[in-house]
Design a protein around this motif. Structure first.
Motif, PDB file in Angstrom:
ATOM      1  N   ARG A 171     -10.932  62.604  39.705  1.00 45.83           N
ATOM      2  CA  ARG A 171     -11.880  63.724  39.796  1.00 45.83           C
ATOM      3  C   ARG A 171     -11.821  64.608  38.554  1.00 45.83           C
ATOM      4  NH1 ARG A 171     -12.993  65.767  45.185  1.00 45.83           N
ATOM      5  NH2 ARG A 171     -12.327  67.869  44.630  1.00 45.83           N
ATOM      6  N   ASP A 173      -7.778  71.135  40.303  1.00 38.09           N
ATOM      7  CA  ASP A 173      -8.929  70.767  41.126  1.00 38.09           C
ATOM      8  C   ASP A 173      -9.475  72.005  41.847  1.00 38.09           C
ATOM      9  OD1 ASP A 173     -10.555  68.526  41.902  1.00 38.09           O
ATOM     10  OD2 ASP A 173      -9.741  68.789  43.933  1.00 38.09           O
ATOM     11  N   ASP A 174      -8.563  72.807  42.402  1.00 38.90           N
ATOM     12  CA  ASP A 174      -9.000  74.052  43.068  1.00 38.90           C
ATOM     13  C   ASP A 174      -9.740  74.949  42.092  1.00 38.90           C
ATOM     14  OD1 ASP A 174      -7.804  73.377  45.403  1.00 38.90           O
ATOM     15  OD2 ASP A 174      -6.112  74.784  45.220  1.00 38.90           O
ATOM     16  N   HIS A 221     -13.155  73.675  40.958  1.00 35.80           N
ATOM     17  CA  HIS A 221     -14.214  73.723  41.955  1.00 35.80           C
ATOM     18  C   HIS A 221     -14.394  75.112  42.552  1.00 35.80           C
ATOM     19  CE1 HIS A 221     -13.339  69.442  41.374  1.00 35.80           C
ATOM     20  NE2 HIS A 221     -14.650  69.409  41.347  1.00 35.80           N
ATOM     21  N   PRO A 253     -18.850  77.172  39.956  1.00 36.63           N
ATOM     22  CA  PRO A 253     -19.761  76.035  39.800  1.00 36.63           C
ATOM     23  C   PRO A 253     -19.569  75.384  38.430  1.00 36.63           C
ATOM     24  CG  PRO A 253     -20.961  78.113  40.077  1.00 36.63           C
ATOM     25  CD  PRO A 253     -19.503  78.438  40.130  1.00 36.63           C
ATOM     26  N   LEU A 254     -19.650  74.079  38.404  1.00 35.74           N
ATOM     27  CA  LEU A 254     -19.473  73.366  37.144  1.00 35.74           C
ATOM     28  C   LEU A 254     -20.745  73.438  36.314  1.00 35.74           C
ATOM     29  CD1 LEU A 254     -17.704  70.148  38.409  1.00 35.74           C
ATOM     30  CD2 LEU A 254     -16.691  72.222  37.501  1.00 35.74           C
TER      31      LEU A 254
END
Ligand code: UDP
Length: 430
Positions: free
Chosen positions: A33, A407-408, A411, A414-415
């Motif tokens: 990811r 990861d937190d 996310h 917003p990417l």
């Protein structure tokens, strides 16, 4: 640009069969990811101490997992590192002032270091207080910033803490080894608790044939046919080297052939180490069964490995400790440990596992003597310790915790269009 540390190549898949499978699997799926994310790890020294140990393995493995990761070292002269060592000690609760001139030195060098930082990263991870002011002084450079505090800041000297605290509000997240270490009125709301771990495939921890280990120790002057206890640590008052020597003297009254090895590295950012080294020398000048070794006379990873493998007991008599990687290193070799009940050490040695925890010189001497006189119990404790380390304190678990945090953070906001999910590294931005 700041100095980049050269890294070897590592293969994450080589840890399969050593670390628990479920950790391996989850690391791989998180890394997928985060593939292409660009990370910078920033600290004060490329060698000496636990942080550089962790980064040497961790950064190379992150690259193997597809995160484009650099490791850079901040710059500083002797004066700056004297100041940062005082700051480090004060944050661990040492008394004494942090003067206006100390603050000015810290700020001037931090400004200089921040001007050398590039805007090429999605995540910048800053280790310990030495580089902590950079995002506030030099701007966030379009990255998400994480402060990784490796030391025990539960009870900081208020003056030092009030100085550092405002700089930390520029961070998105922080990592501590234990929840108790979070200082009062901590300004970063996203806090993760993650303990460090050892690399079972580094030269320091690879299985060393016993015969070779004996040759290594004999070669540097240790008699391998006599009992041996060892402490391996930076020469630092918090590691209580003089307490180790006092405990050893008590045990030697019962076991006259016992040898003590004090193995200590002198790090770039640790000028205080030299004073402690001289104190140890003075305290042991009359005793030829105490061996003192430093990294400056060629004691490196293989020697440390051999000491941890062949010592009858490894001592780590810390008074204040962040984690104490040396404890896991010794346990990984099945060697029992007598250690100070400080910081992250009890995590590595829960009741009945790994060895004995102590709170004083007297207890340390009793525990060492007990293990030397009960080798079966010592062996059993060491074996339990090895399994505990395998499950909780090997490098894949560190990567897992770290990738979960990235990861937190990735996310949480917003990417942008060319975000983390891009397949060809490096991602332009998050
Ligand atoms: N170390 C070493 N040579 C020495 C002394 C220490 O290689 O002479 C290594 C030790 O093996 C461990 C690290 O430095 O990997 C020390 O980490 P730890 O977390 O125990 O303590 P820190 O120095 O970070 O306070």
């Amino acid at each position: 640009m700041l100095d980049l540390v050269d890294l070897g190549k590592r293969s994450f898949s080589a840890y399969r069969g050593i670390a628990p499978d479920e950790q391996m699997d989850e690391v791989l799926s998180l890394a997928e990811r985060l593939r292409g994310a660009r990370c910078l790890q920033l600290n004060a020294t490329p060698y000496g101490g636990g942080v550089s140990e962790l980064l040497r393995s961790g950064v190379a493995l992150l690259n193997d997992l597809g995160l484009v990761t650099d490791w850079q070292i901040i710059r500083g002269d002797q004066e700056f590192f004297h100041v940062t060592k005082r700051l480090h000690n004060a944050l661990q609760g040492a008394p004494g002032g942090f003067s206006e001139s100390d603050k000015a030195t810290y700020l001037a060098q931090s400004r200089l270091n921040s001007s050398h930082l590039s805007e090429d990263y999605d995540f910048i991870i800053v280790h310990d207080p030495q580089p902590a002011a950079l995002p506030m002084l030099g701007g966030r450079k379009g990255a998400r910033w994480i402060w990784r505090c490796h030391i025990d800041t539960s009870n900081p000297n208020p003056e030092a803490w009030e100085f550092l605290r405002p700089f930390l509000s520029a961070y998105d997240a922080a990592i501590f080894t234990l929840p108790e270490f979070i200082p009062p009125r901590f300004p970063i709301s996203h806090v993760a608790i993650q303990s460090p771990a050892i690399d079972p495939l580094s030269p320091k921890n690879l299985p060393l044939p016993e015969k070779l280990a004996r040759q290594v120790l004999e070669w540097i002057g240790v008699r391998t046919n006599r009992p041996l206890v060892t402490q391996i640590s930076r020469f630092d008052p918090w590691k209580d080297p003089l307490g180790v020597i006092a405990a050893y003297r008590r045990v030697r009254a019962e076991l006259p052939h016992l040898q003590l090895a004090m193995v200590g590295s002198l790090a770039l950012d640790d000028p205080e180490g030299w004073d402690v080294y001289r104190q140890i020398r003075d305290a042991t000048a009359d005793d030829n069964r105490i061996h003192i070794f430093t990294n400056l006379v060629g004691v490196g990873n293989i020697e440390v490995n051999a000491f941890q493998l062949l010592s009858d007991v490894v001592i780590q008599k810390s008074i204040r400790e962040g984690f104490g990687l040396v404890v896991s290193e010794a346990l990984w070799k099945g060697t029992p440990v007598v250690a100070g009940r400080a910081g992250g050490i009890p995590l590595q040695m829960p009741e009945g596992v790994g060895g004995l925890l102590v709170d004083s010189v007297e207890q340390c001497a009793e525990a060492v003597l007990h293990l030397l006189q009960h080798p079966q119990e010592a062996h059993y404790l060491g074996e339990q310790g090895r399994e505990h380390v395998r499950r909780h304190f090997l490098m894949p678990r560190v990567l897992l915790d770290f990738l979960r945090l990235l990861d937190d953070l990735a996310h949480a906001k917003p990417l942008e269009p060319r975000g983390l999910a891009c397949t060809t590294p490096p991602c332009a931005s998050l």
